[in-house]
Write a protein that holds these residues in place. Structure first.
Motif, PDB file in Angstrom:
ATOM      1  N   TRP A 154      -4.565  -9.539   4.467  1.00 34.86           N
ATOM      2  CA  TRP A 154      -4.614  -8.223   3.820  1.00 34.86           C
ATOM      3  C   TRP A 154      -5.447  -8.219   2.545  1.00 34.86           C
ATOM      4  O   TRP A 154      -5.918  -7.151   2.127  1.00 34.86           O
ATOM      5  N   ASN A 155      -5.647  -9.380   1.921  1.00 32.53           N
ATOM      6  CA  ASN A 155      -6.496  -9.417   0.720  1.00 32.53           C
ATOM      7  C   ASN A 155      -7.969  -9.609   1.051  1.00 32.53           C
ATOM      8  O   ASN A 155      -8.844  -9.015   0.413  1.00 32.53           O
ATOM      9  N   ASP A 188      -5.346   0.685   4.835  1.00 32.73           N
ATOM     10  CA  ASP A 188      -6.241   1.517   4.012  1.00 32.73           C
ATOM     11  C   ASP A 188      -6.958   0.689   2.954  1.00 32.73           C
ATOM     12  O   ASP A 188      -8.096   1.003   2.571  1.00 32.73           O
ATOM     13  N   GLU A 189      -6.316  -0.380   2.471  1.00 31.03           N
ATOM     14  CA  GLU A 189      -6.868  -1.166   1.367  1.00 31.03           C
ATOM     15  C   GLU A 189      -7.661  -2.381   1.838  1.00 31.03           C
ATOM     16  O   GLU A 189      -8.062  -3.208   1.013  1.00 31.03           O
ATOM     17  N   THR A 236       4.105   0.849   4.582  1.00 36.54           N
ATOM     18  CA  THR A 236       3.518  -0.297   3.878  1.00 36.54           C
ATOM     19  C   THR A 236       2.327  -0.857   4.639  1.00 36.54           C
ATOM     20  O   THR A 236       1.260  -1.115   4.061  1.00 36.54           O
ATOM     21  N   ARG A 264      -0.618   1.368   4.463  1.00 34.84           N
ATOM     22  CA  ARG A 264      -1.267   1.255   3.151  1.00 34.84           C
ATOM     23  C   ARG A 264      -2.127  -0.007   3.097  1.00 34.84           C
ATOM     24  O   ARG A 264      -3.238   0.007   2.553  1.00 34.84           O
ATOM     25  N   PHE A 265      -1.628  -1.130   3.672  1.00 32.87           N
ATOM     26  CA  PHE A 265      -2.423  -2.356   3.715  1.00 32.87           C
ATOM     27  C   PHE A 265      -3.724  -2.141   4.484  1.00 32.87           C
ATOM     28  O   PHE A 265      -4.789  -2.637   4.095  1.00 32.87           O
ATOM     29  N   LYS A 277       2.395  -6.251  -3.689  1.00 36.44           N
ATOM     30  CA  LYS A 277       1.253  -7.146  -3.852  1.00 36.44           C
ATOM     31  C   LYS A 277       1.255  -7.879  -5.185  1.00 36.44           C
ATOM     32  O   LYS A 277       0.587  -8.903  -5.330  1.00 36.44           O
ATOM     33  N   PRO A 295     -10.575  -4.770   2.560  1.00 35.43           N
ATOM     34  CA  PRO A 295     -11.934  -4.792   1.989  1.00 35.43           C
ATOM     35  C   PRO A 295     -13.043  -4.761   3.042  1.00 35.43           C
ATOM     36  O   PRO A 295     -14.182  -4.447   2.718  1.00 35.43           O
TER      37      PRO A 295
END
Length: 665
Positions: A372-373, A413-414, A407, A410-411, A468, A416
């Protein structure tokens, strides 16, 4: 009466032969020559098994090899050509498996009416035939002169690697793409050079020469990692079998993984073979010698050892190779990918983040954070597998189904990089549908016992997947081990046991006889025994090099580390105080983690203690993640623990309900 000459010493194993004895060829390789009319100082008996061709019988033949002492030799005046041949032998042949070879012979393998495969030398073709014979210096010279064509099998070590870029039954565009990418990556590095046939080439050999020999297994592993990095940058080259397996079967026609040599099970053609040209700073063409065209061995070796060597321009190498290729042997179909990234299919874009599926045991938290990052699939087989594990963790940590779905959305959507999933961003609604569907299946049951243990452990260190800000939480590092403050000295009997049993494992048979090596081992073992006494936690065998790094012991090899601990247990210098395992639900066996060791009864008296107690009297350490102590085997909840493969199987069961899964996911 004349004195009778003593019989020469007889050896049965090469490792027993001292360095002062060698064959005539062995001394020739060392730059020395055996004196004329001298008797051998020793004899080496070698037993070979040969299959009889007339009858079905294997005959044992004893060969007597004459060995000469160094005092029976004189320095030899070696010509530059002879020196180049010797260096070629040392670099490419000596590190290989010398017990068998392949040779280019007339004939081919055929299958008879009984279904048995055998070599038919009457066929007017040429093929490679394997022989269980030694690859000698004389055979290497025959190869370099062009009289014969030989190949080698990989041994324990190697000085080089060869990338076999095959065109036969491979799409032509895929071959050119692979060649271009590999030359871009390796050109000018690791003494990289190319070998290609003079005409009608059916592929090329890209040779990497490292100079010093090192374990072949390590070199091959390094090259595979380089291939995976290239596949990540260029997903259309398909160098490894892992990337090809992700392609649908109907689209794999002609796509084969790139072979790497030397290999233990397959033979490799030696460099400078007849009919082959090597591209160094310029094409290394044949030279006239003794009225025949032969390979320029001196030029090749001089280029390899030249620190200021130059390389042919990459474009010149590509042009030279393409002029000599035989496109008629390539596959007609199976690869339609364009080199231009503008026309890159969505499936290839998604494969940029694809890696080999592996085990999540002990790595779940890091893999989820990386997913997720960094939008990196890592060990997850596909994007939906990452969603499934994420929802399972949120379920175990007490989130409701609605909260968990929000949740994960949302991950998403974020993220990279949306190329991690082929359905993003154009088909986002399908991804949301899959998230809801997977969550419904997970929330139908309570969290499994495994996930409850995981959630409890993560709660201790303050890690919550939905937040996070807690993703940087780390378990506190254990305090360093303090060796016991006791002076350890070994008796003569104990030193003798170390020399006979442990020294050959650490140094090898010959080096273990040196007094300075033995003294170094005594000091190291005195410290290691004190270290084991002061260590109150598990000790992985891989930690051995760092523990004994101050004693200059070469213990990087995992097999050597395991043999080190096994030997000490056999000597009763240490024993297993606590053993952990996780009984598998399928197929039996067990998944182990590091063990805790205690001082064995042979060393207990040095610390003023009686012989060690039985291991079950030692209390078990606190249970770590994904492992179950043997003292809890009677827990009925163990039947609830699913393996990661079973979790993936649960995911596959719910996947057919959705038609939104992309082919590559």
């Amino acid at each position: 009466m004349a004195r009778r000459k003593g019989k020469p010493q007889v050896f049965c194993r090469w490792k027993d032969v001292p360095s002062t004895l060698a064959t005539r060829t062995g001394w020739r390789i060392r730059g020395r020559m055996v004196k004329a009319k001298v008797e051998p100082a020793a004899i080496m008996e070698v037993v070979e098994e040969r299959q009889m061709t007339v009858i079905d019988h294997t005959a044992k033949i004893v060969k007597l090899i004459q060995l000469y002492h160094e005092d029976q030799t004189t320095p030899a005046n070696v010509s530059p050509l002879e020196l180049a041949k010797l260096r070629f032998f040392r670099a490419f042949v000596k590190p290989a498996n010398r017990r068998r070879l392949i040779k280019r012979c007339k004939g081919a393998y055929v299958t008879d009416s009984a279904g048995e495969r055998h070599w038919d030398s009457s066929i007017d073709e040429e093929g490679w035939l394997m022989f269980k014979e030694a690859m000698t210096l004389q055979r290497a010279e025959s190869h370099l002169s062009g009289r014969e064509e030989y190949g080698i099998f990989g041994g324990e070590n190697s000085c080089h690697l060869m990338i076999d870029l095959d065109l036969h039954n491979v799409p032509y565009l895929l071959f050119l793409r692979r060649l271009e990418v590999l030359l871009d990556h390796f050109h000018g590095k690791h003494r990289c050079h190319v070998q290609v046939a003079e005409r009608d080439a059916r592929g090329v050999h890209i040779i990497l020469f490292f100079g010093n020999k090192s374990p072949l297994k390590t070199r091959r592993k390094w090259l595979k990692e380089e291939f995976q990095k290239l596949e990540w940058k260029h997903p259309d080259i398909f160098l490894t079998a892992d990337s090809i397996s992700a392609v649908p079967r109907e689209e794999r026609k002609g796509i084969k993984p790139v072979e790497v040599f030397p290999a233990r099970q397959f033979g490799q053609r030696l460099p400078l073979a007849r009919g082959r040209i090597i591209l160094l700073d310029k094409p290394l063409h044949f030279i006239w010698r003794r009225g025949k065209l032969r390979q320029d061995v001196e030029g090749y070796i001089n280029w390899l050892i030249d620190r200021d060597r130059q390389h042919m321009e990459k474009n010149a190498v590509l042009s030279f190779v393409m002029e000599r290729l035989d496109p008629s042997c390539a596959a007609e179909d199976g690869y339609n990918a364009s080199v231009s990234p503008v026309h890159e299919p969505a499936k290839q874009a998604a494969s940029k983040k694809r890696q080999t599926k592996g085990k999540l045991r002990g790595k779940t938290r890091g893999e989820l954070v990386k997913l997720w990052n960094d939008a990196d699939l890592g060990l997850f087989a596909n994007f939906n597998a990452g969603i499934y594990i994420t929802l399972s963790v949120l379920h175990a940590q007490g989130d409701s189904e609605v909260e968990a779905v929000e949740t994960v959305m949302r991950f998403v959507d974020e993220l990279p990089d949306v190329s991690v999933c082929s359905r993003l961003p154009d088909q986002r609604e399908k991804v949301d549908t899959d998230i809801c569907r997977i969550a419904r299946g997970i929330w139908q049951n309570d969290p499994s016992y495994t996930w409850q243990v995981v959630a409890a452990e993560w709660e201790k260190i303050g890690f919550r997947l939905a937040d996070k800000t807690t993703w940087d939480a780390r378990r506190e590092a254990p305090p360093p081990v303090v060796p016991a403050d006791v002076e350890i000295t070994f008796t003569a009997e104990e030193q003798q046991v170390l020399v006979e049993k442990l020294a050959p494992i650490v140094f090898g048979e010959k080096q273990s006889q040196k007094p300075e090596k033995q003294e170094r081992l005594f000091r190291a073992m005195a410290f290691f025994v004190r270290y084991i006494k002061g260590c109150d936690r598990e000790l992985p065998v891989s930690a051995l090099p760092s523990i004994l790094e101050g004693f200059d012991l070469k213990l990087r090899n995992h097999d050597k580390q395991t043999a080190f601990f096994d030997c000490l247990r056999e000597m009763e210098w240490l024993y297993i105080a606590v053993d952990y395992d996780h009984p598998r639900k399928k197929g039996g066996g067990q998944n182990r983690r590091a063990r805790r060791y205690g001082i064995g009864k042979a060393m207990a008296y040095k610390f003023g203690e009686p012989a060690s107690s039985l291991s079950f009297l030692h209390p078990p350490q606190q249970m770590e993640l994904y492992s179950v102590s043997r003292f809890r085997r009677g827990d009925p909840r163990l039947g609830e623990i699913p393996s990661f493969d079973e979790q993936m199987a649960d995911l596959e069961e719910v996947q057919p309900e959705s038609t939104t899964m992309a082919d590559d996911d």
